[in-house]
Scaffold this motif. Structure first.
Motif, PDB file in Angstrom:
ATOM      1  N   GLY A 346       0.813  -1.268  -0.476  1.00  0.00           N
ATOM      2  CA  GLY A 346      -0.076   0.283  -0.234  1.00  0.00           C
ATOM      3  C   GLY A 346       0.920   0.925  -0.160  1.00  0.00           C
ATOM      4  N   VAL A 347       2.040   0.567  -0.788  1.00  0.00           N
ATOM      5  CA  VAL A 347       2.994   2.579  -0.830  1.00  0.00           C
ATOM      6  C   VAL A 347       3.111   2.163  -1.998  1.00  0.00           C
ATOM      7  N   GLY A 348       2.809   4.186  -2.177  1.00  0.00           N
ATOM      8  CA  GLY A 348       3.627   4.542  -3.489  1.00  0.00           C
ATOM      9  C   GLY A 348       1.491   4.466  -4.179  1.00  0.00           C
ATOM     10  N   HIS A 349       1.523   5.372  -4.948  1.00  0.00           N
ATOM     11  CA  HIS A 349       0.894   5.530  -5.727  1.00  0.00           C
ATOM     12  C   HIS A 349       0.988   6.288  -6.991  1.00  0.00           C
ATOM     13  N   PHE A 362      -7.213   0.699  -7.953  1.00  0.00           N
ATOM     14  CA  PHE A 362      -7.077   1.910  -8.548  1.00  0.00           C
ATOM     15  C   PHE A 362      -5.550   2.300  -8.006  1.00  0.00           C
ATOM     16  N   GLY A 363      -5.072   2.555  -7.443  1.00  0.00           N
ATOM     17  CA  GLY A 363      -3.518   3.241  -6.906  1.00  0.00           C
ATOM     18  C   GLY A 363      -2.395   2.608  -6.915  1.00  0.00           C
ATOM     19  N   CYS A 364      -2.819   1.344  -6.599  1.00  0.00           N
ATOM     20  CA  CYS A 364      -1.600   0.198  -7.001  1.00  0.00           C
ATOM     21  C   CYS A 364      -0.430   0.986  -8.215  1.00  0.00           C
ATOM     22  N   PRO A 365       0.398   0.699  -7.894  1.00  0.00           N
ATOM     23  CA  PRO A 365       1.397   0.498  -9.396  1.00  0.00           C
ATOM     24  C   PRO A 365       2.049  -0.722  -9.765  1.00  0.00           C
ATOM     25  N   TYR A 366       1.523  -1.388  -8.717  1.00  0.00           N
ATOM     26  CA  TYR A 366       1.589  -3.665 -10.327  1.00  0.00           C
ATOM     27  C   TYR A 366      -0.022  -3.766  -9.997  1.00  0.00           C
ATOM     28  N   SER A 367      -1.050  -3.345 -10.237  1.00  0.00           N
ATOM     29  CA  SER A 367      -2.529  -4.053  -9.874  1.00  0.00           C
ATOM     30  C   SER A 367      -2.281  -4.290 -11.943  1.00  0.00           C
ATOM     31  N   PHE A 438       2.687  15.300 -31.594  1.00  0.00           N
ATOM     32  CA  PHE A 438       2.144  15.062 -30.420  1.00  0.00           C
ATOM     33  C   PHE A 438       2.003  14.238 -29.939  1.00  0.00           C
ATOM     34  N   ILE A 439       1.606  14.286 -29.173  1.00  0.00           N
ATOM     35  CA  ILE A 439       1.256  12.800 -28.012  1.00  0.00           C
ATOM     36  C   ILE A 439      -0.156  12.487 -27.545  1.00  0.00           C
ATOM     37  N   HIS A 440      -0.633  12.142 -27.719  1.00  0.00           N
ATOM     38  CA  HIS A 440      -1.983  11.028 -27.829  1.00  0.00           C
ATOM     39  C   HIS A 440      -1.925   9.642 -26.778  1.00  0.00           C
ATOM     40  N   LEU A 441      -1.963   9.217 -26.002  1.00  0.00           N
ATOM     41  CA  LEU A 441      -2.163   8.826 -25.096  1.00  0.00           C
ATOM     42  C   LEU A 441      -3.087   8.293 -24.295  1.00  0.00           C
ATOM     43  N   LYS A 442      -3.861   6.941 -24.026  1.00  0.00           N
ATOM     44  CA  LYS A 442      -4.543   6.597 -23.575  1.00  0.00           C
ATOM     45  C   LYS A 442      -4.805   7.375 -22.408  1.00  0.00           C
ATOM     46  N   LYS A 443      -5.849   8.051 -21.719  1.00  0.00           N
ATOM     47  CA  LYS A 443      -5.793   8.467 -19.969  1.00  0.00           C
ATOM     48  C   LYS A 443      -6.317   6.998 -19.145  1.00  0.00           C
ATOM     49  N   GLU A 444      -5.892   7.186 -17.821  1.00  0.00           N
ATOM     50  CA  GLU A 444      -6.652   6.623 -16.545  1.00  0.00           C
ATOM     51  C   GLU A 444      -6.994   7.882 -15.961  1.00  0.00           C
TER      52      GLU A 444
END
Length: 606
Positions: A346-349, A362-367, A438-444
């Motif tokens: 649960g450390v980091g986001h 949803f907030g986990c860097p590893y999910s 121009f960079i267009h990426l999927k947004k979370e």
């Protein structure tokens, strides 16, 4: 600026773990100290930086820019730096002896442009007045590592250089800046997002004419009238420039790392952490790093001299907590009361330093959810560009490598993946075909902009605290049960309802549920009009509810908290959680695709 998380918090359950015992158990060896560069080894002196100190430094996402920075966090000899005037999402980590940071006044004394904090003009910015107005102090110049070595490159010289973000390309480039023994590589007629700093020994730079000698294609400057027939002699004459002399290039020897050697490495997806790691593959100048105890999907290729790689014992000697493998004895596995992702504490986001903790996938860097999408932010300087905050796993096929001088371009067998680094990215085809960058990426899904929207009731304020502030708590695990208890009391109709039950709801049932929430009677009709059934309801994000559906913050908090409670209800079966995760990834793109796409376009242009 406060420290949001202390080193003691990060180092919980680490003191009983031993490198020597681990190496013996694994029958492995540590990478020899002699293989590491000076910037990777323990600094010669302890850092004296303190939270709140001001300094000047390079923005890693705009390598040509020196900015006003503040020390936001100190862990061991690592610093989290904040770019004054901008969101904490743009914070970044450096070692205290980094060549990218300088004392205040350095830009003025060395004829470099300093970009002031947002809201200040470049002509009127004054360091002393700024320190007084902010009540802060400058980091003493004695804390910075002194470098006096030079190089044979000068500003304006031309060369051929590998595009680090599209390593299959070698492009026409210029020396844009020179500081001590390093210089800034800039690709002609492209913006600075491709720029990078290196020294004369870099395997990514070549003298003019190298591609022709090697029989390789050279990518001409963007907008060149005849790119297929580019000639250096003509270009040098047109630009009134000179080629960097061959004598200035001094290719370094390949690194000596070997497969299965152990080391300590900064977690690329969660850079506040340093993990026990293993070299699992090598090239002449790069290594593949595996974080012990974690899936191979998190493995990352990086340069062998990257300053985020350290010898065994570096953390202990510098006072930085070390993250041992999640399943490594004698330590128990991490408690899953904080984050549902196996191994995560649960450390980091996922959204960077703005939040120091998380309690959901949803907030986990590893999910799994976040491994399949790119988390992006608007470029802090404005415009249409966006930046990638968290790397994404991409497939790369084929075998490409430079011969003789130069770096091998990493090749992966079919089915394997390559984890690309942080920073702005674009595809190879974009680099070649787009007339403008121009960079267009999927947004979370993006969080609520709570600073712009004021609380409307005590219920709303409590819900806001329970959901959003718990992630920033110094002890998120301890506070989590209290947060969910608040949810149950404030939204009693939600408790005990499983997500798999909600998935089967009709549009009418969803509307009835929304209408049952206190103060959400008016929003029920909107859910009916949008034809949102149970499955679509569970896929709604904070962004969907607030920005796309234009629901006010009070009702939005209650609705989104209900969704969170549905997803976190324990039913004693892990299969439901797995099914929901699969359903989320498979069906998310089928729900509100058009609306979310429109919202992305609107946000990029705001």
């Amino acid at each position: 600026m406060k420290n949001k998380v202390s080193s003691t918090q990060v180092s919980v359950r680490r003191r009983s773990w031993s490198w020597q015992n681990y190496l013996n158990l694994q029958r492995a060896e540590a990478a020899p100290l002699s293989l590491f560069t000076q910037s990777q080894c323990v600094p010669s002196r302890r850092t004296g930086f303190k939270v709140g100190m001001k300094l000047e430094g390079i923005d890693p996402l705009h390598p040509s820019m020196f900015c006003v920075l503040t020390v936001a966090e100190v862990i061991g000899c690592r610093l989290r730096l904040h770019i004054d005037g901008y969101s904490e999402c743009y914070d970044f980590w450096v070692n205290a002896d980094s060549a990218d940071i300088r004392p205040i006044g350095w830009c003025h004394d060395n004829n470099h442009k300093l970009h002031p904090p947002k809201g200040y003009s470049e002509t009127d910015f004054d360091w002393q007045l700024y320190l007084q107005s902010t009540g802060s102090q400058a980091a003493p110049s004695t804390m910075f590592t002194c470098r006096t070595a030079g190089c044979g490159f000068s500003i304006g010289m031309k060369l051929e250089a590998v595009d680090r973000k599209n390593p299959g390309l070698v492009c026409v480039a210029s020396v844009a800046d020179v500081i001590d023994d390093r210089f800034l590589v800039h690709f002609d007629n492209w913006d600075d997002s491709y720029d990078y700093w290196c020294d004369s020994s870099s395997p990514y730079i070549h003298p003019v004419g190298w591609c022709e000698e090697q029989g390789r294609p050279l990518t001409a400057p963007q907008g060149h009238p005849n790119p297929e027939n580019f000639l250096w002699d003509e270009y040098l004459q047109e630009t009134v420039s000179t080629a960097a002399p061959s004598s200035a290039f001094n290719l370094r020897a390949p690194h000596g790392f070997q497969v299965n050697q152990r080391l300590e490495a900064v977690d690329r997806r969660n850079p506040m952490l340093i993990r026990v790691a293993t070299i699992t593959d090598t090239e002449d100048y790069r290594v593949k790093v595996h974080y012990d105890g974690w899936s191979e999907q998190f493995d990352v290729w990086c340069d062998g001299d990257l300053c985020d790689l350290h010898p065994v014992g570096w953390c202990q000697r510098t006072g930085h907590p070390l993250e041992p493998p999640p399943d490594s004895p004698p330590l128990p596995p991490p408690s899953q009361g904080v984050c549902p992702t196996a191994g995560c504490r649960g450390v980091g986001h996922i959204k960077g330093a703005k939040y120091t903790g998380h309690h959901s996938a949803f907030g986990c860097p590893y999910s799994d959810i976040n491994m399949r999408k790119e988390v992006v932010l608007p470029d802090r300087l404005g415009g249409e560009r966006v930046i990638t905050l968290v790397p994404v796993t991409l497939h790369q096929h084929g075998n490409q490598s430079d011969s003789k001088r130069g770096v091998q371009v990493k090749t992966e067998s079919r089915g394997e993946t390559l984890l690309l680094p942080l920073g702005k990215r674009r595809r190879l085809t974009d680099r070649l075909s787009q007339p403008t960058k121009f960079i267009h990426l999927k947004k979370e899904e993006e969080g609520l902009n709570l600073r712009r929207l004021s609380p409307e009731s005590s219920l709303q304020a409590i819900l806001h605290q329970s959901v959003f502030l718990s992630a920033m708590s110094a002890q998120p695990g301890r506070d989590l049960s209290f947060c969910w208890e608040q949810h149950r009391k404030l939204l009693p109709g939600v408790a005990g309802v499983h997500a798999d039950t909600v998935q089967q709801w009709s549009v009418h049932q969803v509307s009835e549920f929304v209408e049952s929430l206190p103060g959400c009677e008016e929003q029920a009709k909107q859910f009916r009009d949008e034809q949102i059934d149970g499955r679509a309801f569970l896929l709604l994000t904070q962004r969907d509810i607030v920005r796309i559906m234009s629901i006010k913050l009070g009702p939005a908090l209650k609705i989104y908290n209900s969704i969170l409670m549905f997803k976190h209800t324990k039913d004693g079966s892990q299969s439901h959680a797995q099914d929901r995760s699969q359903s989320h990834s498979q069906d998310r793109s089928q729900s509100h695709t058009i609306d979310r796409s429109q919202s992305q376009d609107e946000d990029i242009h705001t």
